[in-house]
Structures are given as C-alpha cells and as structure tokens.
Design an enzyme around this catalytic site. Sequence first.
Site, PDB file in Angstrom:
ATOM      1  N   GLY A  12       0.942  -1.104  -0.086  1.00  0.00           N
ATOM      2  CA  GLY A  12      -0.099   0.101   0.087  1.00  0.00           C
ATOM      3  C   GLY A  12       0.808   1.300   0.035  1.00  0.00           C
ATOM      4  CB  THR A  13       4.051   2.245   1.695  1.00  0.00           C
ATOM      5  OG1 THR A  13       3.323   1.795   3.216  1.00  0.00           O
ATOM      6  CG2 THR A  13       5.190   3.136   1.900  1.00  0.00           C
ATOM      7  CG  ASN A  68      -4.798   4.287   9.418  1.00  0.00           C
ATOM      8  OD1 ASN A  68      -5.184   5.265   8.710  1.00  0.00           O
ATOM      9  ND2 ASN A  68      -3.459   4.230  10.156  1.00  0.00           N
ATOM     10  CD  GLN A  95      -6.742  -0.195   7.538  1.00  0.00           C
ATOM     11  OE1 GLN A  95      -7.599  -1.105   7.814  1.00  0.00           O
ATOM     12  NE2 GLN A  95      -5.584  -0.431   8.038  1.00  0.00           N
ATOM     13  CB  SER A 149      -2.262  -2.910   1.347  1.00  0.00           C
ATOM     14  OG  SER A 149      -1.436  -3.849   2.020  1.00  0.00           O
ATOM     15  CG  HIS A 191      -0.454  -6.517   4.828  1.00  0.00           C
ATOM     16  ND1 HIS A 191      -0.352  -6.199   6.219  1.00  0.00           N
ATOM     17  CD2 HIS A 191      -0.039  -5.502   4.241  1.00  0.00           C
ATOM     18  CE1 HIS A 191      -0.258  -5.194   6.242  1.00  0.00           C
ATOM     19  NE2 HIS A 191       0.274  -4.652   5.265  1.00  0.00           N
ATOM     20  CB  THR A 210      11.104 -10.717 -11.091  1.00  0.00           C
ATOM     21  OG1 THR A 210      12.355 -10.538 -12.036  1.00  0.00           O
ATOM     22  CG2 THR A 210      10.364 -12.122 -11.391  1.00  0.00           C
ATOM     23  CB  CYS A 248       7.227   5.221  23.182  1.00  0.00           C
ATOM     24  SG  CYS A 248       8.358   6.077  24.428  1.00  0.00           S
TER      25      CYS A 248
HETATM   26  N1  PLP Z   1      -2.763   3.221   4.028  1.00  0.00           N
HETATM   27  C1  PLP Z   1      -3.237   3.030   5.093  1.00  0.00           C
HETATM   28  C2  PLP Z   1      -4.893   3.695   5.401  1.00  0.00           C
HETATM   29  C3  PLP Z   1      -3.188   1.811   6.033  1.00  0.00           C
HETATM   30  O1  PLP Z   1      -3.710   1.582   7.091  1.00  0.00           O
HETATM   31  C4  PLP Z   1      -1.737   1.152   5.701  1.00  0.00           C
HETATM   32  C5  PLP Z   1      -1.064   0.262   6.528  1.00  0.00           C
HETATM   33  O2  PLP Z   1      -1.409   0.153   7.619  1.00  0.00           O
HETATM   34  C6  PLP Z   1      -0.926   1.527   4.467  1.00  0.00           C
HETATM   35  C7  PLP Z   1      -1.491   2.507   3.729  1.00  0.00           C
HETATM   36  C8  PLP Z   1       0.501   0.810   4.131  1.00  0.00           C
HETATM   37  O3  PLP Z   1      -0.054  -0.351   3.556  1.00  0.00           O
HETATM   38  P1  PLP Z   1       1.204  -1.341   3.412  1.00  0.00           P
HETATM   39  O4  PLP Z   1       1.638  -1.757   4.965  1.00  0.00           O
HETATM   40  O5  PLP Z   1       0.969  -2.631   2.674  1.00  0.00           O
HETATM   41  O6  PLP Z   1       2.444  -0.640   2.951  1.00  0.00           O
END
Ligand code: PLP
Length: 381
Positions: free
Chosen positions: A70-71, A148, A176, A196, A198, A234, A321
């Site tokens: 997702g990132t 999230n 999400q 994403s 996972h 790949t 923290c």
């Molecule tokens: N965007 C949102 C709203 C998320 O909750 C998260 C993960 O917590 C991400 C992006 C990032 O996803 P990934 O862990 O696949 O990089």
Amino acid sequence: MKAYLDNAATTLVCPEALKVINEHSKVNYGNPSSLHSWGRIAKKSLELSRISVSSLIGAESNDLIFTSSGTESDNLAIKGLAAHYKGGHIITSKIEHPAVIEPCKYLEKNGFDVSYIPVDEYGIININKLENAIRGDTFLISVMHANNEIGTIQPIKKIGQIAKKNDILFHTDAVQTAGKIPLDVNDNNIDLLSISSHKLHGPKGVGALFIRKGVKLSPLMHGGGHEHKLRPSTENVAGIVGFSKAFEIATKNMEKNISHMSKLRDKLIKEIQKIDQAYLTGHPTNRLPNNASFYFKGIEGESMILMLDDKNIGASTGSACSSKKLQASHVLLAIGVKQEDAHGSLRLTLSRYSTQEEVDYVLNVLPNVIAELRTISPLWN
Ligand code: PLP
C-alpha cells in the site's frame, strides 16, 4: 483464550490464498518474463490476477499495476504524478496515513505546496474547506477512503465529483476498505487508487495501484519494463495470486462479513463505553464494520497494549514512544482529542474470522486492565 483484534494492522492469510501461494511457489514458480512454459504459466496467472483484482474495483485490467505494498502504491500515485509537474498544489487531509502524508511532505521540500484539510470531531473531512483550497495549479486531491485508526469513512463520491468538476485528479488510499466495503472507481470518479493485500487476508508485501487510462505517472525505481514500465522488478507472482484470491473471496462474501463484523463491533462499542470515562473515537455509524476505537482518561496506551498482550489479546494504540518522547496520534489530535487523552487510545479491529468468544473475552478483561492501570496512573485521581 486468545483474541486477535488488530486486523487493521494485518490479517491472517486465508486458506484459499495459501493454497495458490503454495502452488505458485512450488510448481508454477516461473518468471513471467521468461519465454518458456514455466514463464508462460506464471505470466498467465499474473494476468488473470490483474483481471480479477481490477474487476473487483470496477476497473479495466489494463489500468492496474501490482506493487510491493500500500505504501508503494501511495508513493507512486503521488510522487509519480508530481514528477510530471514543475511545482503546483496538492490537497490532502490531516488524517492520512504516513504513506500519503510523508510523500506530500517530501514534495513540499521540493517546490510543491500541500494543503492539509481539517476534519470534524468524527474525522470527516471538511468539504467546504476542501473546495475553498482549490487553486489554479491544484493537480491532485488525495483523500483516504476510510481511516486506519478511527475507521471513519470519507465522502469519496462527493470528493470525486468536486475533483472532476475542477479538472483535478483524485487519488484515494483504499487500503482499509478494499475487500471490506463496496468500492468502485467509476462510481466515485477515482483516478488513482491504492490497495494492500495483507489487510484483506492476502500475503504481506503485495499491493496494487489503479491508474485511470490517460493519467501519466513516472516510475519511482528504474530497471526493467515490468508493470507498464511503472514498476520494475520481477513480479511477486505467488504473492499476487494470493492477493487476488484473497480479494476475490473477501468480496464474494462481503455482505455476510459486514453483518458479522458490525454485530461484534457494535457490541464492543456499546459495552466499552460503559467503562468510566471511556470515549468512542470516529463516527458513531459511518465507520468501517470492523473498527471499534476509543480513548480512556488517565491511561497510557502502550502500557495498556502490553497488559492486554499479557492476557493474549492483540490490540493497538495510536500512542507511540519514539525518541524517548511520547507521540500522540495525529489523527486523534486532528479530531480534537486532547494531547494527554490521545495517549490513552485503543483500537480494536475485527475480521471475518473474529468470534463472539473473542469479543466477550476482551470485554471481560479490558475493564480490569483499565482499572489496574488507573491505580498507578499519575493522570488519574
Ligand atoms: N494506508 C493505510 C490507510 C494503511 O492503514 C496502511 C497500513 O497500515 C498503509 C497505507 C500501508 O500499507 P502497507 O503496509 O501495505 O504498506
């Protein structure tokens, strides 16, 4: 007894996904760029996954690429688009995930302007402020589908209409929501959408980015010509087929899953609010079916998580923290929670596998954990 209620962090890989991951790791392990039969089989699986994932969001298969997360999808959407502009303006919200906020901050250091639009006490973006922020050089609006931490669902249809009317591209982070609530790129005028794997019972390290036909992005990495020349390397075929299978299964049973998770969520919300000075965060109804989030006066979040962990309960807090300084969640601060209260936040997130027993167990343990922590809290009298 064990209770895993941290499904917004990550989810169990479903057995259907595990089966195809296994198959594509042990037997169909070819490189999809290879010409031989191993490669052709892998390529076919890759393209079938692309068709499946894109159809689940109402998109054409040509308009979807696979990424590592997702990132990465968020970064590619924002920085990949910005690479086509020499400065200009982006609109986003104050409660985005760091995967959106950080690329925006990076662009601010590199000649772009970014407006971070405030949200109300429930986490809903202020649409008037968003509209008023639009400038002649605004080229992107990026607002998440659902948050999230607090689970609030944004009015993305309305935002998509505003973006379209003003000829601005619209990106949404649907990490999400994909597989949890209905999602259609055309209904909502979405030009770029991040997912994403996972978070929807697929494997980690896989994501997807929908890119509407005609939208030009530049790759973040340079290498081979994979994924429409936008994402060299790949392809992680085993991960991608697992993601595609997990997304398909999640969507197929969506109605049933929503009803199951909402029932458990509503019970958590009803019962936890009975604890002295416990407050719900996020919208009371317009929220993800799997999210129940709160803060408790006089509680330090990380201690609460560790005490819950001691009782085999997996949960999370917005309080972190870092560098010896307690950092309150930017999301909770944006909805008006006081700094000292924001440290006492708790996020419980369900999945379709969550059970009534898990919820009852948490409801049994949590009041005692809160009471015990308050006996030693300097913030509680
Ligand atoms: N965007 C949102 C709203 C998320 O909750 C998260 C993960 O917590 C991400 C992006 C990032 O996803 P990934 O862990 O696949 O990089």
